[in-house]
Structure formats: structure tokens, C-alpha cells
Design a protein around this motif. Sequence first.
Motif, PDB file in Angstrom:
ATOM      1  N   MET A   1       0.868  -1.166   0.000  1.00  0.00           N
ATOM      2  CA  MET A   1       0.000   0.000   0.000  1.00  0.00           C
ATOM      3  C   MET A   1       0.908   1.221   0.000  1.00  0.00           C
ATOM      4  O   MET A   1       1.812   1.326   0.827  1.00  0.00           O
ATOM      5  N   GLY A   2       0.688   2.129  -0.956  1.00  0.00           N
ATOM      6  CA  GLY A   2       1.528   3.310  -1.032  1.00  0.00           C
ATOM      7  C   GLY A   2       2.500   3.262  -2.199  1.00  0.00           C
ATOM      8  O   GLY A   2       2.409   2.407  -3.082  1.00  0.00           O
ATOM      9  N   ASN A   3       3.437   4.173  -2.184  1.00  0.00           N
ATOM     10  CA  ASN A   3       4.419   4.327  -3.259  1.00  0.00           C
ATOM     11  C   ASN A   3       5.458   3.194  -3.218  1.00  0.00           C
ATOM     12  O   ASN A   3       6.194   3.070  -2.235  1.00  0.00           O
ATOM     13  N   PRO A   4       5.547   2.378  -4.278  1.00  0.00           N
ATOM     14  CA  PRO A   4       6.511   1.274  -4.285  1.00  0.00           C
ATOM     15  C   PRO A   4       7.964   1.724  -4.112  1.00  0.00           C
ATOM     16  O   PRO A   4       8.802   0.954  -3.643  1.00  0.00           O
TER      17      PRO A   4
ATOM     18  N   ALA B   1       8.954   4.248  -2.166  1.00  0.00           N
ATOM     19  CA  ALA B   1       9.069   5.037  -0.931  1.00  0.00           C
ATOM     20  C   ALA B   1      10.337   4.697  -0.162  1.00  0.00           C
ATOM     21  O   ALA B   1      10.846   3.565  -0.239  1.00  0.00           O
ATOM     22  N   SER B   2      10.845   5.660   0.587  1.00  0.00           N
ATOM     23  CA  SER B   2      12.088   5.458   1.327  1.00  0.00           C
ATOM     24  C   SER B   2      11.874   4.797   2.684  1.00  0.00           C
ATOM     25  O   SER B   2      12.804   4.216   3.245  1.00  0.00           O
ATOM     26  N   VAL B   3      10.655   4.890   3.221  1.00  0.00           N
ATOM     27  CA  VAL B   3      10.341   4.251   4.510  1.00  0.00           C
ATOM     28  C   VAL B   3       9.359   3.105   4.267  1.00  0.00           C
ATOM     29  O   VAL B   3       8.287   3.318   3.692  1.00  0.00           O
ATOM     30  N   THR B   4       9.740   1.923   4.703  1.00  0.00           N
ATOM     31  CA  THR B   4       8.899   0.743   4.508  1.00  0.00           C
ATOM     32  C   THR B   4       8.501   0.160   5.857  1.00  0.00           C
ATOM     33  O   THR B   4       9.330   0.016   6.758  1.00  0.00           O
ATOM     34  N   ILE B   5       7.228  -0.169   5.979  1.00  0.00           N
ATOM     35  CA  ILE B   5       6.692  -0.780   7.201  1.00  0.00           C
ATOM     36  C   ILE B   5       5.985  -2.072   6.818  1.00  0.00           C
ATOM     37  O   ILE B   5       5.159  -2.090   5.898  1.00  0.00           O
ATOM     38  N   ALA B   6       6.293  -3.144   7.507  1.00  0.00           N
ATOM     39  CA  ALA B   6       5.557  -4.395   7.329  1.00  0.00           C
ATOM     40  C   ALA B   6       4.405  -4.415   8.326  1.00  0.00           C
ATOM     41  O   ALA B   6       4.603  -4.173   9.516  1.00  0.00           O
ATOM     42  N   TYR B   7       3.218  -4.696   7.814  1.00  0.00           N
ATOM     43  CA  TYR B   7       2.001  -4.632   8.637  1.00  0.00           C
ATOM     44  C   TYR B   7       1.371  -6.016   8.748  1.00  0.00           C
ATOM     45  O   TYR B   7       0.907  -6.580   7.758  1.00  0.00           O
ATOM     46  N   PHE B   8       1.365  -6.569   9.957  1.00  0.00           N
ATOM     47  CA  PHE B   8       0.735  -7.855  10.218  1.00  0.00           C
ATOM     48  C   PHE B   8      -0.686  -7.609  10.728  1.00  0.00           C
ATOM     49  O   PHE B   8      -0.870  -6.993  11.789  1.00  0.00           O
ATOM     50  N   GLY B   9      -1.681  -8.088   9.986  1.00  0.00           N
ATOM     51  CA  GLY B   9      -3.063  -7.838  10.375  1.00  0.00           C
ATOM     52  C   GLY B   9      -3.959  -9.043  10.146  1.00  0.00           C
ATOM     53  O   GLY B   9      -3.617  -9.976   9.414  1.00  0.00           O
TER      54      GLY B   9
ATOM     55  N   ILE C   1       3.547   0.515   2.803  1.00  0.00           N
ATOM     56  CA  ILE C   1       3.192  -0.534   3.743  1.00  0.00           C
ATOM     57  C   ILE C   1       3.218  -1.875   3.025  1.00  0.00           C
ATOM     58  O   ILE C   1       2.544  -2.046   2.009  1.00  0.00           O
ATOM     59  N   VAL C   2       4.000  -2.809   3.535  1.00  0.00           N
ATOM     60  CA  VAL C   2       3.989  -4.183   3.020  1.00  0.00           C
ATOM     61  C   VAL C   2       2.987  -4.961   3.860  1.00  0.00           C
ATOM     62  O   VAL C   2       3.137  -5.069   5.082  1.00  0.00           O
ATOM     63  N   ILE C   3       1.960  -5.478   3.228  1.00  0.00           N
ATOM     64  CA  ILE C   3       0.879  -6.148   3.956  1.00  0.00           C
ATOM     65  C   ILE C   3       1.214  -7.623   4.163  1.00  0.00           C
ATOM     66  O   ILE C   3       1.420  -8.373   3.200  1.00  0.00           O
ATOM     67  N   LYS C   4       1.273  -8.019   5.431  1.00  0.00           N
ATOM     68  CA  LYS C   4       1.561  -9.407   5.801  1.00  0.00           C
ATOM     69  C   LYS C   4       0.296 -10.001   6.423  1.00  0.00           C
ATOM     70  O   LYS C   4      -0.003  -9.759   7.592  1.00  0.00           O
ATOM     71  N   GLU C   5      -0.468 -10.714   5.635  1.00  0.00           N
ATOM     72  CA  GLU C   5      -1.688 -11.342   6.143  1.00  0.00           C
ATOM     73  C   GLU C   5      -1.323 -12.296   7.284  1.00  0.00           C
ATOM     74  O   GLU C   5      -0.498 -13.194   7.111  1.00  0.00           O
TER      75      GLU C   5
ATOM     76  N   LEU D   1      -4.706 -13.160  -8.802  1.00  0.00           N
ATOM     77  CA  LEU D   1      -5.556 -13.096  -9.992  1.00  0.00           C
ATOM     78  C   LEU D   1      -5.582 -11.708 -10.610  1.00  0.00           C
ATOM     79  O   LEU D   1      -5.494 -11.539 -11.833  1.00  0.00           O
ATOM     80  N   ASP D   2      -5.706 -10.688  -9.763  1.00  0.00           N
ATOM     81  CA  ASP D   2      -5.826  -9.310 -10.244  1.00  0.00           C
ATOM     82  C   ASP D   2      -5.300  -8.358  -9.163  1.00  0.00           C
ATOM     83  O   ASP D   2      -6.028  -7.983  -8.249  1.00  0.00           O
ATOM     84  N   LYS D   3      -4.036  -7.980  -9.277  1.00  0.00           N
ATOM     85  CA  LYS D   3      -3.389  -7.145  -8.252  1.00  0.00           C
ATOM     86  C   LYS D   3      -4.139  -5.832  -8.021  1.00  0.00           C
ATOM     87  O   LYS D   3      -4.144  -5.298  -6.901  1.00  0.00           O
ATOM     88  N   ASP D   4      -4.755  -5.295  -9.055  1.00  0.00           N
ATOM     89  CA  ASP D   4      -5.426  -4.008  -8.926  1.00  0.00           C
ATOM     90  C   ASP D   4      -6.652  -4.069  -8.020  1.00  0.00           C
ATOM     91  O   ASP D   4      -7.097  -3.043  -7.500  1.00  0.00           O
ATOM     92  N   LYS D   5      -7.223  -5.254  -7.859  1.00  0.00           N
ATOM     93  CA  LYS D   5      -8.414  -5.390  -7.024  1.00  0.00           C
ATOM     94  C   LYS D   5      -8.091  -5.729  -5.571  1.00  0.00           C
ATOM     95  O   LYS D   5      -8.970  -5.665  -4.700  1.00  0.00           O
ATOM     96  N   TYR D   6      -6.840  -6.075  -5.299  1.00  0.00           N
ATOM     97  CA  TYR D   6      -6.511  -6.550  -3.953  1.00  0.00           C
ATOM     98  C   TYR D   6      -6.819  -5.514  -2.873  1.00  0.00           C
ATOM     99  O   TYR D   6      -7.474  -5.827  -1.867  1.00  0.00           O
ATOM    100  N   LEU D   7      -6.346  -4.276  -3.035  1.00  0.00           N
ATOM    101  CA  LEU D   7      -6.498  -3.281  -1.974  1.00  0.00           C
ATOM    102  C   LEU D   7      -7.964  -2.975  -1.681  1.00  0.00           C
ATOM    103  O   LEU D   7      -8.344  -2.795  -0.518  1.00  0.00           O
ATOM    104  N   SER D   8      -8.794  -2.939  -2.712  1.00  0.00           N
ATOM    105  CA  SER D   8     -10.210  -2.669  -2.475  1.00  0.00           C
ATOM    106  C   SER D   8     -10.853  -3.830  -1.722  1.00  0.00           C
ATOM    107  O   SER D   8     -11.691  -3.613  -0.832  1.00  0.00           O
ATOM    108  N   VAL D   9     -10.469  -5.067  -2.050  1.00  0.00           N
ATOM    109  CA  VAL D   9     -10.971  -6.229  -1.320  1.00  0.00           C
ATOM    110  C   VAL D   9     -10.460  -6.201   0.114  1.00  0.00           C
ATOM    111  O   VAL D   9     -11.215  -6.419   1.075  1.00  0.00           O
TER     112      VAL D   9
END
Length: 239
Positions: free
Chosen positions: A85-88, A90-98, A124-128, A149-157
Motif C-alpha cells: 500500500m503506497g508508493n513502491p 518510498a524510502s520508509v517501509t513498514i511491514a504490517y501484520f493484520g 506498507i507491506v501487507i503481511k496477512e 488473480l488481479d493485483k489491482d483489485k486486492y487493496l479494495s478487497v
Amino acid sequence: MKKTLILATTLLMGSLNIQAQSLDDQQKQEVRELVRKTLVENPDILVEAMNELRKREIAAQQNAEKQMLEARQKQLFENPENPIMGNPEASVTIAYFGDYNCGFCKRQDPILKKIVEENPDVKIVIKELPVLGPESREAAEMALATFKLDKDKYLSVNQRLMSRPGRHTSNSIKAALIAEGVDSDKLKVDESVTRQLEENLRLAQELGIRGTPALVFPNEVLRGYTEEGVLKEKIKQRL
């Protein structure tokens, strides 16, 4: 506290016993009596020993965490199978476990979304991390299968799943997919999805993450919900 006090006393007595190994039995007994009397008359010694022991425990934990973070940089921040999530760039990266069934994650998620929208230097790197039951696992699998299947739909889902109040059911997960135009019948929970979830669980265990949410910087782990102001200050320190 009681365990720490006992341990501090044991360490103190053990240290004196080592130093007294060259003494005879009578001298050793005299040393023990002197130590006992000293501790009874000066209990602050135990408090000081306990505080010092706690400092050493914290330092050891921090050192272990630092070493683990250094060893897991690629898995945490550079796995191309992880959604971001965000600018690929970006200079600051956070891994998010949710977890989609986590109430605190539902509060944390909008903060993260707002931060990346306002700051192009953060991603934000999303770690399911499905740790709250089978529906959590199902939701995470469907989200990652959508990403494949479709990377563009992931964030909305992802955001629709996270924004639903309360716990998910199989029906609510399917409804979220339909609402975002994803055909659940076309989704495949293959080996790569399973592997990614298992890796996320393993990383969490190695970093001492016992629940969600958790935010991981390259040199720091924030466990539990983090207020917006605190998170922004952490980011500011790294820009």
C-alpha cells in the motif's frame, strides 16, 4: 516481580558462592550469614539487583530482536508476493501484520491508509496474519488469491474486508468479493498462497509477535495498536 526478585537473590548468592569456593565449611557458613544479615538490614540491595537484572533482560531481548530483524529483511520487506500500500519507491517501509477479524486492526488500517495517501515517502507491506480462527484464514486466503488473480483489485478487497464491523463469516467474505467485482469461483488458493501465510506466521513467531496488529520497521517492532501521532513520529525519525 516476585520471580525477578527470587532470581536476583539467587544470582547474588550464586556469585558469592563461586567466590567462596576456596573457603572451608565454617567460613562459607559465615559468609552466608553475613550476606543474609546484609540483605535483611539493607533490602535496597535486592531492589538494585532486581532493577539491574531487568535492564539486562530488556537489553538481551532488544539485541535478539535486532539480530532477527537484520536476518529477515528480505522476507519482511522485499517479498514480491506480498501486496503493498503506497508508493513502491518510498524510502520508509513498514511491514504490517493484520487479521480481518481483529478489532484493533480495523482501527489501525484507516490510519495506515491515511498515512500513505498523505506521504509518498511511506509504503506498507501487507503481511496477512490470520490468527483469529478459520474465518480469518479463509479471508486471508481469498484476499491473497485475489492478489494473484488481479493485483489491482486486492487493496479494495482488503479494505472492504477490514472495514466490516465484527467478525467475518464465509458469507460475508464472499459478499465482499462480489461487491468488488471478484468472482470467487475463479480464485485459487494454491501452494504459493499457503506458503506465504505460513511464512508470515513463522516471521511473526520469530519476532515475538503474539497477535495483531503489529507494525515492523527495519529496526523496530511495534506490537499492538499504534496511535496515529506515535506512528507519524516514528516515520518522521526515519525520513
